[in-house]
Write an enzyme that holds these catalytic residues in place. Structure first.
Site, PDB file in Angstrom:
ATOM      1  N   HIS A 182       0.865  -1.204   0.000  1.00 31.53           N
ATOM      2  CA  HIS A 182       0.000   0.000   0.000  1.00 31.53           C
ATOM      3  C   HIS A 182       0.891   1.240   0.000  1.00 31.53           C
ATOM      4  CE1 HIS A 182      -3.909   2.052   1.373  1.00 31.53           C
ATOM      5  NE2 HIS A 182      -3.031   3.006   1.087  1.00 31.53           N
ATOM      6  N   HIS A 196       1.564   5.448  -1.713  1.00 34.06           N
ATOM      7  CA  HIS A 196       1.244   6.623  -2.534  1.00 34.06           C
ATOM      8  C   HIS A 196       2.551   7.258  -2.984  1.00 34.06           C
ATOM      9  CE1 HIS A 196      -2.981   6.650  -1.093  1.00 34.06           C
ATOM     10  NE2 HIS A 196      -2.425   6.144   0.002  1.00 34.06           N
ATOM     11  N   ARG A 248       2.298   9.710  -5.630  1.00 37.26           N
ATOM     12  CA  ARG A 248       1.860  10.917  -6.367  1.00 37.26           C
ATOM     13  C   ARG A 248       2.279  10.822  -7.836  1.00 37.26           C
ATOM     14  NH1 ARG A 248      -1.309  10.886  -2.184  1.00 37.26           N
ATOM     15  NH2 ARG A 248      -0.465  11.795  -0.301  1.00 37.26           N
ATOM     16  N   ASN A 306      -5.186   7.175  -6.244  1.00 34.98           N
ATOM     17  CA  ASN A 306      -5.911   8.422  -5.918  1.00 34.98           C
ATOM     18  C   ASN A 306      -5.121   9.661  -6.329  1.00 34.98           C
ATOM     19  OD1 ASN A 306      -4.022   7.917  -3.832  1.00 34.98           O
ATOM     20  ND2 ASN A 306      -5.197   9.094  -2.346  1.00 34.98           N
ATOM     21  N   LYS A 340      -9.255  -0.309  -6.088  1.00 37.65           N
ATOM     22  CA  LYS A 340      -9.381   0.352  -4.787  1.00 37.65           C
ATOM     23  C   LYS A 340     -10.745   1.003  -4.619  1.00 37.65           C
ATOM     24  CE  LYS A 340      -7.896   2.085  -0.854  1.00 37.65           C
ATOM     25  NZ  LYS A 340      -6.794   2.974  -0.529  1.00 37.65           N
ATOM     26  N   HIS A 398     -10.698   1.138   1.505  1.00 39.78           N
ATOM     27  CA  HIS A 398     -10.529   2.180   2.529  1.00 39.78           C
ATOM     28  C   HIS A 398     -11.780   2.097   3.396  1.00 39.78           C
ATOM     29  CE1 HIS A 398      -9.008   6.110   4.111  1.00 39.78           C
ATOM     30  NE2 HIS A 398     -10.216   6.023   4.645  1.00 39.78           N
ATOM     31  N   HIS A 428      -4.868  -0.579   5.652  1.00 35.96           N
ATOM     32  CA  HIS A 428      -4.438   0.210   6.819  1.00 35.96           C
ATOM     33  C   HIS A 428      -5.414   0.103   7.993  1.00 35.96           C
ATOM     34  CE1 HIS A 428      -7.165   2.957   4.833  1.00 35.96           C
ATOM     35  NE2 HIS A 428      -6.265   3.365   3.951  1.00 35.96           N
ATOM     36  N   LEU A 444      -5.383   9.326   7.676  1.00 32.99           N
ATOM     37  CA  LEU A 444      -6.689   8.666   7.683  1.00 32.99           C
ATOM     38  C   LEU A 444      -6.522   7.208   7.300  1.00 32.99           C
ATOM     39  CD1 LEU A 444      -8.864  11.474   6.076  1.00 32.99           C
ATOM     40  CD2 LEU A 444      -9.068  10.582   8.406  1.00 32.99           C
ATOM     41  N   ASP A 477       1.330   2.634   3.536  1.00 27.71           N
ATOM     42  CA  ASP A 477       0.460   3.805   3.324  1.00 27.71           C
ATOM     43  C   ASP A 477       1.267   5.087   3.452  1.00 27.71           C
ATOM     44  OD1 ASP A 477      -1.807   5.169   2.610  1.00 27.71           O
ATOM     45  OD2 ASP A 477      -2.672   5.190   4.616  1.00 27.71           O
ATOM     46  N   HIS A 519       2.945  14.591   1.391  1.00 25.46           N
ATOM     47  CA  HIS A 519       2.309  15.870   1.051  1.00 25.46           C
ATOM     48  C   HIS A 519       3.378  16.938   1.225  1.00 25.46           C
ATOM     49  CE1 HIS A 519      -1.959  14.612   0.931  1.00 25.46           C
ATOM     50  NE2 HIS A 519      -1.598  13.722   1.846  1.00 25.46           N
ATOM     51  N   ALA A 574      -4.290  14.882   5.053  1.00 28.47           N
ATOM     52  CA  ALA A 574      -4.071  13.627   5.779  1.00 28.47           C
ATOM     53  C   ALA A 574      -2.981  12.824   5.086  1.00 28.47           C
ATOM     54  CB  ALA A 574      -5.360  12.813   5.799  1.00 28.47           C
TER      55      ALA A 574
HETATM   56  O1  DOR Z   1      -3.615   9.494   5.437  1.00 24.69           O
HETATM   57  C1  DOR Z   1      -3.949   9.179   4.309  1.00 24.69           C
HETATM   58  N1  DOR Z   1      -3.349   9.706   3.214  1.00 24.69           N
HETATM   59  N2  DOR Z   1      -4.927   8.298   4.158  1.00 24.69           N
HETATM   60  C2  DOR Z   1      -5.451   8.005   2.965  1.00 24.69           C
HETATM   61  O2  DOR Z   1      -6.371   7.247   2.908  1.00 24.69           O
HETATM   62  C3  DOR Z   1      -4.951   8.682   1.738  1.00 24.69           C
HETATM   63  C4  DOR Z   1      -3.586   9.179   1.921  1.00 24.69           C
HETATM   64  C5  DOR Z   1      -3.196  10.178   0.850  1.00 24.69           C
HETATM   65  O3  DOR Z   1      -3.354   9.867  -0.339  1.00 24.69           O
HETATM   66  O4  DOR Z   1      -2.718  11.242   1.203  1.00 24.69           O
HETATM   67 ZN    ZN Z   2      -3.455   4.992   1.334  1.00 28.07          ZN
END
Ligand code: DOR
Ligand code: ZN
Length: 348
Positions: A16, A18, A20, A44, A104, A141, A179, A224, A252, A256, A268
Site C-alpha cells: 500500500h 502513494h 503521487r 488516488n 481500490k 478504505h 491500513h 486517515l 500507506d 504531502h 491527511a
Molecule cells: O492518510 C492518508 N493519506 N490516508 C489516505 O487514505 C490517503 C492518503 C493520501 O493519499 O494522502
Molecule cells: Zn493509502
C-alpha cells in the site's frame, strides 16, 4: 534468520503506497525501491486512475522516474480507482494486462482525492462480481463518511454497515482491508475466510491518538484512518506479529508538501518510505517477534495476491540512522515521519 543485531530476510514488498505523480515521483520512489521489490501503487491521483489505459500511462511515468539501478528490477503493481460508473468490462482488461493487480474502493469523500470515489457500492456489484471471477482483489478504505459518525468510530461502523455485507455477498472475492486501525478490524479479518486479508502501517503501530496533540496540534501525525487509542494500537501489533498469514505490510506512506500539512486545513497522510522496512523492524524487535517479520513483510503479501515471493535477501542492522527535518519533494519539501529523530534499524 535472527541474530541479536542483524536480521537477514527475503526482500520485502509494500502492499500500500502513494507516490503521487509527475515532478514528485523521482523524490519519493528511491526510498521505496531501495527497500522493496514491488509496491501496490494507490490510484488516488488528482485525476484518478480509473482505467487500464490510465494505469498503463501512470506505470510508464513511474518507471521513467525510477533511478537507473532500479528501472529493471522494481515492479510497480498498479491499481484501478473504483467509481459508481466503473464498467465491469474493465476488470477483464485489468486481469489481461498483467500489470493491474487490484481495484481500490474509496468511499466518496473519505480521504485525499476521493471525491470521485464510490457513493453507492450497490451500483458496483457487477464490477465486484467480475473481480471475484477474474481473481482481482478489492482494496478497501474502510471508513464511513457520515459526518454524524465520530471520526474515531468510522472504521468500526464501516465494518458493520458495509464490509460484513460485501464479504457475505461476494464469498469468492479477495478483499484487502487496508491500513486497519482498530481491534474491530483485526477481529473481522481473523474471523473471515482466507480471501480476506489486511495491511497494517508502521505509524498505526508506533503511535496512538495522543500523538496528535502532544504539547500542541501535530499535523504530521494526521492521517486517515486517524490514529486510534492505545488498546487498538496494541491489537494491531499483536496481529502483525502473530504470524497469521492474513496480515501483511503496507506502509500507506503518503507524502504531502510541508505547507499543505502545516496548514489551517492540513492534508491527511504520513510519509514513512524513508524507513519503509526499518520502522517495522523496530516494532517487531520491541515486541520480541523479529522472527515473524519476514512472514509479515515478505511472504504473506505475495501469497495473498498469488504472486511469487521475492528471491533476493536484505540485511537489517540494529544501527541508529538520523532522519532529516525535510526531504526534497518536487520543487518543495516533505516532512518525514520522526523528522529530526532517528531510525533504530538500518538496511545494508
Ligand atoms: O492518510 C492518508 N493519506 N490516508 C489516505 O487514505 C490517503 C492518503 C493520501 O493519499 O494522502
Ligand atoms: Zn493509502
Amino acid at each position: 534468520m535472527t541474530a541479536s543485531n542483524k536480521l537477514i530476510i527475503t526482500r520485502p514488498d509494500d502492499w500500500h503506497l502513494h507516490v503521487r505523480d509527475h515532478k514528485f515521483l523521482s523524490s519519493v520512489l528511491p526510498h521505496t525501491a531501495d527497500r522493496f521489490t514491488r509496491a501496490i501503487m494507490m490510484p488516488n491521483l488528482v485525476e484518478p486512475v480509473t482505467t487500464v489505459k490510465l494505469a498503463s500511462e501512470y506505470r510508464d511515468r513511474i518507471i521513467d522516474a525510477l533511478p537507473a539501478i532500479h528501472k529493471l528490477t522494481f515492479d510497480p503493481l498498479m491499481t484501478l480507482y473504483l467509481t459508481n460508473r466503473t464498467n465491469a468490462s474493465e476488470i477483464k482488461k485489468a486481469r489481461e494486462s498483467g500489470f493491474v493487480h487490484a481495484v481500490k474502493w474509496y468511499p466518496a469523500g473519505a480521504t485525499t482525492n476521493s471525491s470521485k470515489g464510490v457513493s453507492d457500492i450497490v451500483a458496483c456489484y457487477d464490477v465486484l462480481e467480475a473481480m471475484a471471477e477474474e481473481g482481482i482483489p478489492l482494496l478497501v478504505h474502510g471508513e464511513v463518511t457520515d459526518p454524524n459518525v465520530d471520526i474515531f468510530d468510522r472504521e468500526r461502523v464501516f465494518i458493520e454497515q458495509f464490509l460484513e455485507g460485501i464479504i457475505k455477498n461476494f464469498p469468492e472475492l479477495k478483499v484487502v482491508f487496508e491500513h486497519i486501525t482498530t481491534a474491530d478490524a483485526v477481529k473481522l479479518v481473523e474471523k473471515s475466510g482466507p480471501n480476506v486479508g489486511a495491511t497494517i502501517t508502521a505509524h498505526h503501530m508506533l503511535l496512538n491518538r495522543n500523538a496528535l496533540f502532544q504539547g500542541g496540534i501535530r499535523p504530521h501525525h494526521y492521517c486517515l484512518p486517524v490514529l486510534k487509542r492505545e488498546t487498538h494500537r496494541k491489537a494491531l501489533i499483536k496481529a502483525a506479529t502473530s504470524g497469521n498469514k492474513k496480515f501483511f505490510l503496507g506502509t500507506d506512506s503518503a507524502p504531502h508538501t510541508k505547507h499543505t500539512k502545516e496548514n489551517a486545513c492540513g492534508c491527511a497522510g504520513i510519509y514513512t518510505s524513508h524507513g519503509g522496512i526499518e520502522l517495522y523492524a523496530e516494532i517487531f524487535d520491541k515486541a520480541e517477534a523479529l522472527d515473524k517479520l519476514e512472514k509479515f513483510a515478505s511472504f504473506n503479501g505475495p501469497d495473498f495476491y498469488g504472486l511469487p515471493r521475492n528471491r533476493e535477501k536484505i540485511t537489517l542492522t540494529r544501527k541508529k540512522v538520523p532522519i532529516p527535518e525535510v526531504f526534497p519533494f518536487g520543487d518543495e519539501e516533505c516532512v518525514p515521519f520522526r523528522a529530526g529523530g532517528e531510525l533504530l534499524w538500518s538496511i545494508g
